[in-house]
Design an enzyme around this catalytic site. Structure first.
Site, short mmCIF file in Angstrom:
data_model
loop_
_atom_site.label_atom_id
_atom_site.label_comp_id
_atom_site.label_asym_id
_atom_site.label_seq_id
_atom_site.Cartn_x
_atom_site.Cartn_y
_atom_site.Cartn_z
N HIS A 214 67.00 62.61 27.71
CA HIS A 214 68.45 62.75 27.80
C HIS A 214 69.15 62.23 26.55
O HIS A 214 70.11 62.82 26.06
CB HIS A 214 68.96 61.99 29.03
CG HIS A 214 69.84 62.83 29.88
ND1 HIS A 214 69.90 62.73 31.23
CD2 HIS A 214 70.67 63.84 29.56
CE1 HIS A 214 70.75 63.60 31.71
NE2 HIS A 214 71.23 64.29 30.71
N ARG B 23 71.38 77.02 30.82
CA ARG B 23 70.18 76.73 31.63
C ARG B 23 70.65 76.15 32.97
O ARG B 23 70.83 74.93 33.10
CB ARG B 23 69.27 75.73 30.90
CG ARG B 23 68.56 76.32 29.69
CD ARG B 23 67.65 75.27 29.06
NE ARG B 23 66.66 75.85 28.17
CZ ARG B 23 66.75 75.87 26.83
NH1 ARG B 23 67.80 75.35 26.24
NH2 ARG B 23 65.79 76.41 26.10
N ARG C 46 71.84 81.85 33.06
CA ARG C 46 70.49 82.18 33.51
C ARG C 46 70.29 81.62 34.91
O ARG C 46 70.59 80.45 35.14
CB ARG C 46 69.47 81.59 32.55
CG ARG C 46 68.05 81.83 33.00
CD ARG C 46 67.06 81.35 31.99
NE ARG C 46 66.92 79.91 31.97
CZ ARG C 46 66.10 79.25 31.15
NH1 ARG C 46 65.38 79.92 30.25
NH2 ARG C 46 65.99 77.96 31.19
N GLU D 124 60.60 86.93 27.82
CA GLU D 124 59.84 85.74 27.42
C GLU D 124 58.39 85.83 27.88
O GLU D 124 57.63 84.88 27.76
CB GLU D 124 60.50 84.46 27.95
CG GLU D 124 60.79 84.46 29.43
CD GLU D 124 61.57 83.22 29.89
OE1 GLU D 124 61.60 82.22 29.17
OE2 GLU D 124 62.12 83.28 31.00
N ASN E 177 60.58 80.56 23.07
CA ASN E 177 59.84 79.33 23.40
C ASN E 177 58.65 79.68 24.30
O ASN E 177 57.54 79.18 24.10
CB ASN E 177 60.75 78.33 24.12
CG ASN E 177 61.98 77.99 23.32
OD1 ASN E 177 62.03 78.26 22.13
ND2 ASN E 177 62.97 77.43 23.97
N ASP E 178 58.91 80.53 25.28
CA ASP E 178 57.82 80.96 26.15
C ASP E 178 57.08 82.17 25.59
O ASP E 178 55.86 82.25 25.71
CB ASP E 178 58.36 81.29 27.55
CG ASP E 178 58.54 80.03 28.38
OD1 ASP E 178 57.66 79.14 28.29
OD2 ASP E 178 59.55 79.91 29.07
N ARG F 109 53.29 75.35 24.58
CA ARG F 109 54.40 74.99 23.71
C ARG F 109 54.60 73.48 23.56
O ARG F 109 55.29 73.02 22.65
CB ARG F 109 55.70 75.64 24.19
CG ARG F 109 56.19 75.16 25.53
CD ARG F 109 57.26 76.10 26.10
NE ARG F 109 58.59 75.51 26.11
CZ ARG F 109 59.64 76.06 26.70
NH1 ARG F 109 59.53 77.22 27.31
NH2 ARG F 109 60.81 75.49 26.68
N CYS G 11 67.56 83.61 22.60
CA CYS G 11 68.02 82.26 22.94
C CYS G 11 66.89 81.24 22.83
O CYS G 11 67.07 80.08 23.20
CB CYS G 11 68.64 82.24 24.33
SG CYS G 11 67.52 82.78 25.62
C1 PEP Z 1 62.59 80.35 26.07
O1 PEP Z 1 61.55 80.41 26.74
O2 PEP Z 1 62.65 80.70 24.88
C2 PEP Z 1 63.82 79.83 26.67
C3 PEP Z 1 64.96 79.86 26.02
O3 PEP Z 1 63.73 79.28 27.90
P1 PEP Z 1 63.25 77.77 28.17
O4 PEP Z 1 63.14 77.08 26.85
O5 PEP Z 1 64.28 77.18 29.06
O6 PEP Z 1 61.93 78.00 28.83
MG MG Z 2 61.59 80.10 28.92
#
Ligand code: PEP
Ligand code: MG
Length: 615
Positions: free
Chosen positions: A235, A342, A378, A477, A500-501, A511, A548
């Site tokens: 946080h 999110r 989302r 993703e 990210n995913d 990751r 994103c």
């Molecule tokens: C992603 O996977 O790129 C994403 C933005 O979602 P999160 O990071 O919340 O998994």
């Molecule tokens: Mg994701």
């Protein structure tokens, strides 16, 4: 400047409030042991030496200030505490809960009045942890065993913190700190310990940093943050990110080299930290700070300018947020709306599913703050590795590939419908969009879309206002969604690429695993091909594609993505000026040439190097 060695005063001795002064040349002593330290100071100054520590820079910028150690040790206070009977202690604990909740409420109001929304938001979550009826029951239970109100409070909140800590998801693990923080706040009240007085700018440091330390300080008092742990989603780091406070994480044992009040310099880019720097080191960083201020002033001039290349190609730069409060900071960086809210953050820190009405308030606030720009919400991305107390998920071998996100939403109408209805209602107050996470096929999208239609029917039936024209899209993703992009594009209103995913699933690289992080590269050609395919598929169907994932905040990636035809890049707000600057100094023609070259290359590391060295 005369610097000195670390004072002999015990750094964490809690009885006397610690002072942290402005970074002047005169060094203040911690009040305890002051006389002793004065006698030694001349000798210490003579043998003065800077302690250099290296961590991972996560939020760029140079910070100068006095160390303020987070994490006060209460052991000696607990030993000296005079407990009454169990009944008396129960009453004391119950009174403390009321008093601490009141004090938090006062601070929430103060921060709200000052426009410090993140701080207010975090204290609000803490107030809920104080008022949670389950916690007062747990405290009474612990009291039967220990007989001491402060000890019982610490034990009860510690037990709950351990529940959070056992979760696999880094974010949820990070909430354990909040739980301990709240427990400590109540225990300190019971022990009669006052909060330290802060003078001048501080660099808050701790193995784990209690969010209330950051949330309780005015932003202009915090120069930097140093975290012993390696978490980038703690946080403390999340607040620092939305406020662009230079931050270094993962310094481990380095924390032990610091004492309260030590002058320090932190470089959030290189991860370097200097404790008790000498004149020469100060001068070096003064120069860096000067450049940083110039850059900041320059970035401020970009705030209202479009993210447009020199030959007129424009892209929308939006912000990723976790709460409506984050939109204020995002607007300060010139964000055009929100590309990723999110929403799972709305579901956390609560003992039960948030009601439609409560969710509606959150989404409405975010939508309104976007001032007519799009706010992409989302639907909750929880489950598997991110369990919530009120959602039953069996232990899974492989939570990242498990029961989560849209898979839960589609099976849990009781969770999904209130959320969709709340978003549709929020759409009346601006421009909202609904985005589904982790979609892997057309059927999932169509089923989820049907829920949206059903939600509209229910709202109409209930006579509630809602927006008919809310866009409905998906996160791309998973490699499945990216591969099927040409088909999915026929159905959706938009794509937002979650790198990210997408990177972790495409490359089979976790990751969050530091050991294989060298393989985690968004410029890997396999990833680039999937991204290009996704963007082109959207454009071919007249839909828009955005991004994103973290890749969107990489200025070099922005050039490639624009050349691929992306329409929106959404990122943590402080990254917006850097990305905008890169775009404004480029031409679209050149970007397309670079893309053509990059798509011929075979190695992700070489692509990264090539883009880094571009002029
Ligand atoms: C992603 O996977 O790129 C994403 C933005 O979602 P999160 O990071 O919340 O998994
Ligand atoms: Mg994701």
């Amino acid at each position: 400047m005369a610097t000195k060695k670390k004072t002999t005063a015990a750094p964490k001795k809690a009885a006397a409030p610690k002072k942290a002064a402005a970074p002047e040349k005169k060094v203040e002593q911690a009040p305890a042991d002051e006389a002793k330290a004065k006698v030694k100071s001349a000798a210490q100054a003579a043998e003065s030496k800077t302690d250099k520590i290296k961590g991972k820079g996560v939020i760029a910028g140079v910070a100068v200030g006095r160390i303020l150690l987070a994490g006060q040790n209460l052991d000696s206070f607990l030993v000296n505490y005079k407990a009454g009977t169990v009944e008396e202690e129960k009453k004391k604990a119950a009174d403390a809960l009321v008093k601490v909740a009141e004090a938090l409420q006062n601070n929430i109001k103060k921060f709200n009045d000052q426009g410090l929304k993140e701080q207010a938001g975090i204290l609000e979550a803490h107030r809920m942890m104080v008022e949670d009826p389950a916690m007062s029951g747990a405290i009474d239970e612990k009291l039967e065993a220990s007989g001491s109100a402060p000890k019982a409070v610490l034990d009860a909140y510690e037990s709950q913190a351990q529940v959070f800590e056992a979760m696999e998801d880094e974010y949820f693990r990070g909430r354990a700190v909040d739980m301990r923080d709240v427990g400590k706040r109540i225990a300190k009240y019971l022990l009669g310990i006052k909060e330290p007085e802060i003078v001048g700018k501080v660099i808050v440091a701790g193995t784990e940093i209690e969010p209330s330390v950051i949330a309780g300080l005015p932003t202009d008092k915090i120069a930097g943050v140093i975290l012993g742990a390696g978490s980038t989603t703690a946080h403390a780091v999340i607040i620092a990110k939305t406020r662009a406070i230079p931050t270094v994480v993962g310094v481990g044992e380095g924390i032990k080299k610091m004492a309260d009040g030590d002058p320090a310099i932190l470089d959030g880019e290189t991860g370097e930290i200097l404790i008790r720097p000498n004149d020469e080191e100060r001068a070096f960083y003064d120069e860096k700070i000067k450049k940083q201020e110039e850059l900041k002033a320059y970035y401020a001039t970009l705030k209202t300018l479009p993210a447009k290349t020199q030959d007129g190609q424009e892209v929308i730069l939006a912000a990723n947020i976790g709460s409506p409060n984050d939109v204020d900071a995002a607007n300060g960086f010139g964000a055009h709306g929100v590309g990723l809210f999110r929403s799972e953050f709305v579901f956390m820190g609560k003992s039960d599913v948030p009601k439609e009405e409560d969710q509606f308030k959150e989404y409405k606030a975010a939508v309104e703050k976007c001032n007519g720009n799009l706010c992409v919400i989302r639907t909750m991305d929880i489950g598997g590795d991110k369990p919530l107390p009120y959602i039953q998920v069996d232990k899974e071998e492989n939570p990242f590939l498990g029961y989560r996100a849209i898979r839960i939403s589609l099976q849990r109408k009781d969770l999904f419908m209130p959320q969709l209805k709340a978003i549709l209602r929020a759409g009346v107050f601006g421009k909202a969009a609904i985005m589904f996470p982790m979609v892997i096929n057309v059927k999932e999208f169509l089923d989820a879309k049907q829920f949206v239609e059903d939600a509209k029917m229910e709202l109409a039936h209930e006579g509630k206002d809602f927006a008919q024209d809310v866009q409905v899209g998906i996160m791309v993703e998973t490699p499945a969604a990216a591969t099927m992009a040409p088909v999915l594009a026929k159905y959706v209103d938009f794509f937002s690429i979650g790198t990210n995913d997408l990177v972790q699933y495409t490359l089979a690289v976790d990751r969050g695993n530091a050991q294989i992080s060298y393989l985690y590269n968004h410029f890997n050609p396999a990833v680039l091909r999937l991204i290009k395919r996704t963007i082109e598929s959207a454009n071919a169907e007249g839909k828009w594609a955005g991004m994103c994932g973290e890749m969107a905040s990489d200025p070099n990636a922005a050039i490639l993505l624009m050349a691929m035809g992306i329409k929106e890049l959404s990122m943590s707000a402080p990254s917006i000026p850097r990305v905008k600057e890169r775009i404004r100094n480029f031409t679209f023609t050149r970007a397309k040439e670079i893309l053509a070259e990059v798509m011929e290359m075979e190695d992700g590391d070489k692509i990264k190097e090539y883009l880094t060295n571009l002029k």
